[in-house]
Design a protein around this motif. Structure first.
Motif, PDB file in Angstrom:
ATOM      1  N   GLN A  22       0.823  -1.217   0.000  1.00 18.01           N
ATOM      2  CA  GLN A  22       0.000   0.000   0.000  1.00 18.01           C
ATOM      3  C   GLN A  22       0.857   1.268   0.000  1.00 18.01           C
ATOM      4  OE1 GLN A  22      -2.844  -1.565  -0.973  1.00 18.01           O
ATOM      5  NE2 GLN A  22      -3.897   0.012   0.168  1.00 18.01           N
ATOM      6  N   THR A  23       2.179   1.137  -0.116  1.00 19.03           N
ATOM      7  CA  THR A  23       3.072   2.294  -0.098  1.00 19.03           C
ATOM      8  C   THR A  23       3.514   2.628  -1.512  1.00 19.03           C
ATOM      9  OG1 THR A  23       3.878   1.592   2.057  1.00 19.03           O
ATOM     10  CG2 THR A  23       5.187   3.230   0.906  1.00 19.03           C
ATOM     11  N   VAL A  24       3.281   3.871  -1.914  1.00 19.72           N
ATOM     12  CA  VAL A  24       3.715   4.363  -3.220  1.00 19.72           C
ATOM     13  C   VAL A  24       4.902   5.288  -2.977  1.00 19.72           C
ATOM     14  CG1 VAL A  24       3.053   5.653  -5.269  1.00 19.72           C
ATOM     15  CG2 VAL A  24       1.364   4.249  -4.099  1.00 19.72           C
ATOM     16  N   LEU A  33       9.454  11.092  -2.207  1.00 22.65           N
ATOM     17  CA  LEU A  33       8.261  11.170  -1.360  1.00 22.65           C
ATOM     18  C   LEU A  33       7.574   9.822  -1.316  1.00 22.65           C
ATOM     19  CD1 LEU A  33       6.597  14.549  -2.419  1.00 22.65           C
ATOM     20  CD2 LEU A  33       7.669  14.041  -0.239  1.00 22.65           C
ATOM     21  N   LYS A  34       6.910   9.551  -0.189  1.00 26.01           N
ATOM     22  CA  LYS A  34       6.149   8.310  -0.020  1.00 26.01           C
ATOM     23  C   LYS A  34       4.731   8.662   0.392  1.00 26.01           C
ATOM     24  CE  LYS A  34       9.952   5.415   1.421  1.00 26.01           C
ATOM     25  NZ  LYS A  34      10.520   4.554   2.436  1.00 26.01           N
ATOM     26  N   PHE A  35       3.802   7.801   0.008  1.00 27.14           N
ATOM     27  CA  PHE A  35       2.409   7.943   0.428  1.00 27.14           C
ATOM     28  C   PHE A  35       1.861   6.553   0.704  1.00 27.14           C
ATOM     29  CE2 PHE A  35      -2.164   8.053  -0.774  1.00 27.14           C
ATOM     30  CZ  PHE A  35      -2.603   8.806   0.298  1.00 27.14           C
ATOM     31  N   VAL A  36       1.270   6.377   1.873  1.00 24.82           N
ATOM     32  CA  VAL A  36       0.654   5.097   2.231  1.00 24.82           C
ATOM     33  C   VAL A  36      -0.838   5.205   1.936  1.00 24.82           C
ATOM     34  CG1 VAL A  36       0.231   3.439   4.066  1.00 24.82           C
ATOM     35  CG2 VAL A  36       2.376   4.701   4.021  1.00 24.82           C
ATOM     36  N   VAL A  37      -1.294   4.394   0.993  1.00 23.05           N
ATOM     37  CA  VAL A  37      -2.678   4.412   0.547  1.00 23.05           C
ATOM     38  C   VAL A  37      -3.538   3.640   1.539  1.00 23.05           C
ATOM     39  CG1 VAL A  37      -4.207   3.829  -1.385  1.00 23.05           C
ATOM     40  CG2 VAL A  37      -1.871   4.506  -1.830  1.00 23.05           C
ATOM     41  N   ASN A  38      -4.758   4.100   1.734  1.00 14.65           N
ATOM     42  CA  ASN A  38      -5.699   3.434   2.629  1.00 14.65           C
ATOM     43  C   ASN A  38      -5.932   1.989   2.170  1.00 14.65           C
ATOM     44  OD1 ASN A  38      -8.448   2.675   3.734  1.00 14.65           O
ATOM     45  ND2 ASN A  38      -8.136   4.658   4.708  1.00 14.65           N
ATOM     46  N   ASP A  39      -6.217   1.094   3.121  1.00 13.73           N
ATOM     47  CA  ASP A  39      -6.403  -0.325   2.801  1.00 13.73           C
ATOM     48  C   ASP A  39      -7.627  -0.599   1.936  1.00 13.73           C
ATOM     49  OD1 ASP A  39      -4.142  -1.089   4.175  1.00 13.73           O
ATOM     50  OD2 ASP A  39      -5.198  -1.354   6.076  1.00 13.73           O
TER      51      ASP A  39
END
Length: 177
Positions: A22-24, A33-39
């Motif tokens: 779930q990490t982009v 940069l990183k973004f953790v997307v909701n499950d």
């Protein structure tokens, strides 16, 4: 159906993107940069584009679908080009200056306001009445600009204070004789 969420996020030349669960993560010329997307949202990387879709058709999953796609687009744009927010200062004696890495503001108080820029954000003062906030994270750049504006927001009678560039202030009529 989300019209924003349907579009895949294209990864431009010079940017490498990876999806790990779930990490982009996006790496570019300006940084990483990183973004953790909701499950509740599913993320896939195919053919140089990042596709986002809800895991099911629940209201919660569909509501987070478009927001997740926009956040991913913001990190890709941030590492490629960065973001900028401009502020204008209006008022007699109101001015800004750089003091090392800190921003020093004279806003009509008995003391000067000193604002310390957070990590990853660059503040510059091209003119005494103009402030430019730059960075790769759109949320942080906007937050820094909002905090600077908060010290002395534009007042409705004369329009004095710190405002965003291009912001329209609704003016009130003064008292009558």
């Amino acid at each position: 159906m989300s019209r924003i969420g349907k579009k895949p996020v294209a990864v431009p030349q010079g940017v490498t993107a990876s999806v790990d669960g779930q990490t982009v993560t996006a790496k570019g010329p300006k940084g990483e940069l990183k973004f953790v997307v909701n499950d509740e949202v599913l993320v896939k990387l195919d053919d140089g584009a990042i596709a986002v879709e809800p895991r099911d058709q629940s209201k919660d999953a569909r509501s987070k679908w478009g927001m997740s796609r926009t956040q991913i687009e913001n990190i890709v744009t941030g590492v490629k080009e960065g973001f900028e927010r401009r502020l204008e200062i209006t008022g007699v004696g109101y001015r800004a200056a750089m003091q090392g890495k800190n921003l020093q503001l004279a806003l009509g108080f008995s003391h000067d306001v000193v604002y310390e820029a957070p990590e990853g954000v660059t503040i510059s003062v091209p003119k005494a009445t103009e402030i430019v906030v730059n960075g790769i994270d759109k949320q942080v750049v906007g937050q820094v600009a909002a905090e600077i504006r908060k010290y002395r927001g534009p007042e409705p009678y004369k329009g004095k204070g710190v405002r965003y560039a291009g912001e329209r202030i609704v003016r009130k009529e003064g008292k009558k004789k």
